[in-house]
Design a protein around this motif. Structure first.
Motif, PDB file in Angstrom:
ATOM      1  N   TYR A  32       0.879  -1.154   0.000  1.00  0.00           N
ATOM      2  CA  TYR A  32       0.000   0.000   0.000  1.00  0.00           C
ATOM      3  C   TYR A  32       0.930   1.220   0.000  1.00  0.00           C
ATOM      4  CZ  TYR A  32      -3.839  -3.086   1.461  1.00  0.00           C
ATOM      5  OH  TYR A  32      -4.784  -4.077   1.540  1.00  0.00           O
ATOM      6  N   PHE A  34       1.544   5.562  -0.341  1.00  0.00           N
ATOM      7  CA  PHE A  34       0.927   6.844  -0.003  1.00  0.00           C
ATOM      8  C   PHE A  34       1.898   7.983  -0.322  1.00  0.00           C
ATOM      9  CE2 PHE A  34      -2.480   4.974   2.589  1.00  0.00           C
ATOM     10  CZ  PHE A  34      -1.943   3.734   2.883  1.00  0.00           C
ATOM     11  N   TYR A  36       2.334  12.083   0.952  1.00  0.00           N
ATOM     12  CA  TYR A  36       1.927  13.146   1.860  1.00  0.00           C
ATOM     13  C   TYR A  36       2.739  14.390   1.536  1.00  0.00           C
ATOM     14  CZ  TYR A  36      -0.538   9.855   4.910  1.00  0.00           C
ATOM     15  OH  TYR A  36      -1.422   8.931   5.417  1.00  0.00           O
ATOM     16  N   PHE A  46      -2.459  14.341   3.603  1.00  0.00           N
ATOM     17  CA  PHE A  46      -2.622  13.227   2.680  1.00  0.00           C
ATOM     18  C   PHE A  46      -2.911  13.724   1.265  1.00  0.00           C
ATOM     19  CE2 PHE A  46      -3.801   9.178   1.087  1.00  0.00           C
ATOM     20  CZ  PHE A  46      -5.005   9.309   0.421  1.00  0.00           C
ATOM     21  N   LYS A  49      -3.280   7.701  -2.546  1.00  0.00           N
ATOM     22  CA  LYS A  49      -2.808   6.368  -2.170  1.00  0.00           C
ATOM     23  C   LYS A  49      -3.051   5.383  -3.295  1.00  0.00           C
ATOM     24  CE  LYS A  49      -7.159   4.952   0.046  1.00  0.00           C
ATOM     25  NZ  LYS A  49      -7.819   4.533   1.318  1.00  0.00           N
ATOM     26  N   ILE A  51      -3.822   1.333  -3.599  1.00  0.00           N
ATOM     27  CA  ILE A  51      -4.156   0.110  -2.869  1.00  0.00           C
ATOM     28  C   ILE A  51      -4.126  -1.067  -3.835  1.00  0.00           C
ATOM     29  CG2 ILE A  51      -5.890  -1.058  -1.469  1.00  0.00           C
ATOM     30  CD1 ILE A  51      -4.528   1.340  -0.124  1.00  0.00           C
ATOM     31  N   ARG A  94       3.310   0.662   3.230  1.00  0.00           N
ATOM     32  CA  ARG A  94       2.865  -0.261   4.267  1.00  0.00           C
ATOM     33  C   ARG A  94       2.569  -1.576   3.582  1.00  0.00           C
ATOM     34  NH1 ARG A  94      -2.081   2.037   6.427  1.00  0.00           N
ATOM     35  NH2 ARG A  94      -1.057   2.962   8.223  1.00  0.00           N
ATOM     36  N   GLN A  95       2.930  -2.686   4.190  1.00  0.00           N
ATOM     37  CA  GLN A  95       2.628  -3.960   3.557  1.00  0.00           C
ATOM     38  C   GLN A  95       1.164  -4.286   3.738  1.00  0.00           C
ATOM     39  OE1 GLN A  95       5.550  -6.248   5.957  1.00  0.00           O
ATOM     40  NE2 GLN A  95       3.863  -7.592   6.442  1.00  0.00           N
ATOM     41  N   ARG A 101       2.034  -3.276  10.325  1.00  0.00           N
ATOM     42  CA  ARG A 101       1.074  -2.413   9.647  1.00  0.00           C
ATOM     43  C   ARG A 101       1.461  -0.949   9.689  1.00  0.00           C
ATOM     44  NH1 ARG A 101      -3.828  -4.922   8.651  1.00  0.00           N
ATOM     45  NH2 ARG A 101      -3.412  -7.148   8.360  1.00  0.00           N
ATOM     46  N   GLN A 102       2.642  -0.633  10.253  1.00  0.00           N
ATOM     47  CA  GLN A 102       2.967   0.774  10.374  1.00  0.00           C
ATOM     48  C   GLN A 102       3.406   1.328   9.040  1.00  0.00           C
ATOM     49  OE1 GLN A 102       4.745  -1.632  11.867  1.00  0.00           O
ATOM     50  NE2 GLN A 102       6.939  -1.215  11.792  1.00  0.00           N
ATOM     51  N   LEU A 103       3.224   2.647   8.896  1.00  0.00           N
ATOM     52  CA  LEU A 103       3.704   3.362   7.738  1.00  0.00           C
ATOM     53  C   LEU A 103       5.204   3.589   7.867  1.00  0.00           C
ATOM     54  CD1 LEU A 103       1.193   6.248   6.943  1.00  0.00           C
ATOM     55  CD2 LEU A 103       1.897   4.420   5.417  1.00  0.00           C
ATOM     56  N   PHE A 105       8.140   5.861   6.129  1.00  0.00           N
ATOM     57  CA  PHE A 105       8.289   7.039   5.286  1.00  0.00           C
ATOM     58  C   PHE A 105       9.685   7.124   4.681  1.00  0.00           C
ATOM     59  CE2 PHE A 105       4.524   9.651   5.924  1.00  0.00           C
ATOM     60  CZ  PHE A 105       3.949   9.059   7.032  1.00  0.00           C
ATOM     61  N   GLY A 106       9.754   7.761   3.515  1.00  0.00           N
ATOM     62  CA  GLY A 106      11.032   8.155   2.968  1.00  0.00           C
ATOM     63  C   GLY A 106      11.561   9.386   3.680  1.00  0.00           C
TER      64      GLY A 106
ATOM     65  N   TYR B  35       4.190   9.366  15.743  1.00  0.00           N
ATOM     66  CA  TYR B  35       5.422   9.398  14.964  1.00  0.00           C
ATOM     67  C   TYR B  35       6.349  10.463  15.534  1.00  0.00           C
ATOM     68  CZ  TYR B  35       2.954   6.745  11.357  1.00  0.00           C
ATOM     69  OH  TYR B  35       2.245   5.789  10.685  1.00  0.00           O
ATOM     70  N   GLY B  42      12.218  11.935   7.589  1.00  0.00           N
ATOM     71  CA  GLY B  42      10.821  11.555   7.540  1.00  0.00           C
ATOM     72  C   GLY B  42      10.339  11.083   8.901  1.00  0.00           C
ATOM     73  N   PRO B  43       9.032  11.068   9.116  1.00  0.00           N
ATOM     74  CA  PRO B  43       8.494  10.587  10.390  1.00  0.00           C
ATOM     75  C   PRO B  43       8.866   9.132  10.651  1.00  0.00           C
ATOM     76  CG  PRO B  43       6.827  11.768   9.130  1.00  0.00           C
ATOM     77  CD  PRO B  43       7.986  11.560   8.217  1.00  0.00           C
ATOM     78  N   PHE B  45       7.850   5.769  12.951  1.00  0.00           N
ATOM     79  CA  PHE B  45       6.727   5.196  13.681  1.00  0.00           C
ATOM     80  C   PHE B  45       7.102   4.855  15.117  1.00  0.00           C
ATOM     81  CE2 PHE B  45       2.948   2.841  14.421  1.00  0.00           C
ATOM     82  CZ  PHE B  45       3.292   1.637  14.993  1.00  0.00           C
ATOM     83  N   GLN B  48       1.070   2.416  17.467  1.00  0.00           N
ATOM     84  CA  GLN B  48      -0.281   2.475  16.938  1.00  0.00           C
ATOM     85  C   GLN B  48      -1.236   1.844  17.946  1.00  0.00           C
ATOM     86  OE1 GLN B  48      -1.552   0.096  13.450  1.00  0.00           O
ATOM     87  NE2 GLN B  48      -2.542   1.955  12.704  1.00  0.00           N
ATOM     88  N   GLY B  99      -4.329  -1.752   6.837  1.00  0.00           N
ATOM     89  CA  GLY B  99      -3.294  -1.067   6.085  1.00  0.00           C
ATOM     90  C   GLY B  99      -3.774  -0.147   4.993  1.00  0.00           C
ATOM     91  N   GLN B 103      -3.868   7.691   6.869  1.00  0.00           N
ATOM     92  CA  GLN B 103      -3.802   8.345   8.170  1.00  0.00           C
ATOM     93  C   GLN B 103      -3.850   9.855   7.973  1.00  0.00           C
ATOM     94  OE1 GLN B 103      -0.306   6.766  10.130  1.00  0.00           O
ATOM     95  NE2 GLN B 103      -1.338   4.853  10.610  1.00  0.00           N
ATOM     96  N   TYR B 104      -4.518  10.514   8.888  1.00  0.00           N
ATOM     97  CA  TYR B 104      -4.625  11.969   8.863  1.00  0.00           C
ATOM     98  C   TYR B 104      -3.851  12.506  10.052  1.00  0.00           C
ATOM     99  CZ  TYR B 104      -8.128  11.277   5.296  1.00  0.00           C
ATOM    100  OH  TYR B 104      -8.770  10.912   4.140  1.00  0.00           O
TER     101      TYR B 104
END
Lengths: 115, 114
Positions: A32, A34, A36, A46, A49, A51, A94-95, A101-103, A105-106, B35, B42-43, B45, B48, B99, B103-104
């Protein structure tokens, strides 16, 4: 482990020209993905995305992104850049299955649109 | 509808102190994530939560802890602060923990440790 690479720290483009912000990813299984955007002293906003389905995803403010599974890429694009698009852009992955399940980021790409 | 809110906006603490950051998710969102964003990166994690249960933990020391309340708001606690904990702490909410849900993010809490 999942990871994201944004190979360009800085991208400069003239207003009205097309822009591309590059992103490649590594993840187990299907991703998945995304995008931002972050403006100074603000949280992340956001944009879009991926999916499943169509490889070209359309998002907010005229942005779109193209998913390429063979190249494990998810580049952000816009046909005509605006000065107000100048900001910090983050790609995240995210896989789609499993316990992680966490995001992730680059490191971000600073986009500057020159008037 | 109001977005994700975080308090305080800014915070200055001394090494060794403890800090609590607060987050209120978007109405109807049941999952909250935290985060850490260090300047120029970048952020990363941290945690959660979903329905008051921890659903994921990042690679952070045990000095970091969090909880989620019945109204889905959340707190992040950091004990024994180090200079390296100086960062923007972001809270994000999503409808569910799955997944595919985006997220906002809130505006963040800027923590400075001196």
């Amino acid at each position: 482990a999942q990871s994201v690479a944004q190979p360009e720290d800085q991208v400069n483009v003239a207003e009205g020209n097309p822009l591309t912000v590059k992103c490649t990813y590594s993840v187990s299984g299907n991703p998945y993905l995304f995008w931002y955007v972050q403006y100074p002293n603000r949280g992340l906003q956001f944009l879009l995305k991926y999916i499943t389905g169509d490889n070209l995803v359309k998002g907010s403010y005229g942005f779109e992104a193209e998913f390429n599974k063979s190249q494990t890429s998810f580049h952000l694009k816009k046909p005509s850049a605006l000065v107000s698009d100048s900001a910090l852009y983050f790609c995240a992955v995210r896989q789609s299955s499993g316990s992680a399940r966490q995001l992730t980021f680059g490191s971000g790409t600073q986009l500057t649109v020159l008037p | 509808d109001a977005g994700v809110t975080q308090s305080p906006t800014h915070l200055i603490k001394t090494r060794g102190q403890q800090v609590t950051l607060r987050c209120s998710p978007i109405s109807g969102h049941k999952s909250v994530s935290w985060y850490q964003q260090v300047l120029g990166q970048g952020p990363q994690f941290i945690f959660q939560y979903y329905e008051k249960e921890e659903r994921g933990r990042g690679n952070f020391p045990d000095r970091f802890s969090a909880r989620q309340f019945p109204n889905y708001s959340s707190e992040l606690n950091v004990n024994a602060l180090l200079l390296g904990d100086s960062a923007l702490y972001l809270c994000a909410s999503s409808l569910q923990v799955g997944g595919l849900y985006e997220q906002y993010f809130g505006p963040g809490t800027r923590l400075t440790v001196t």
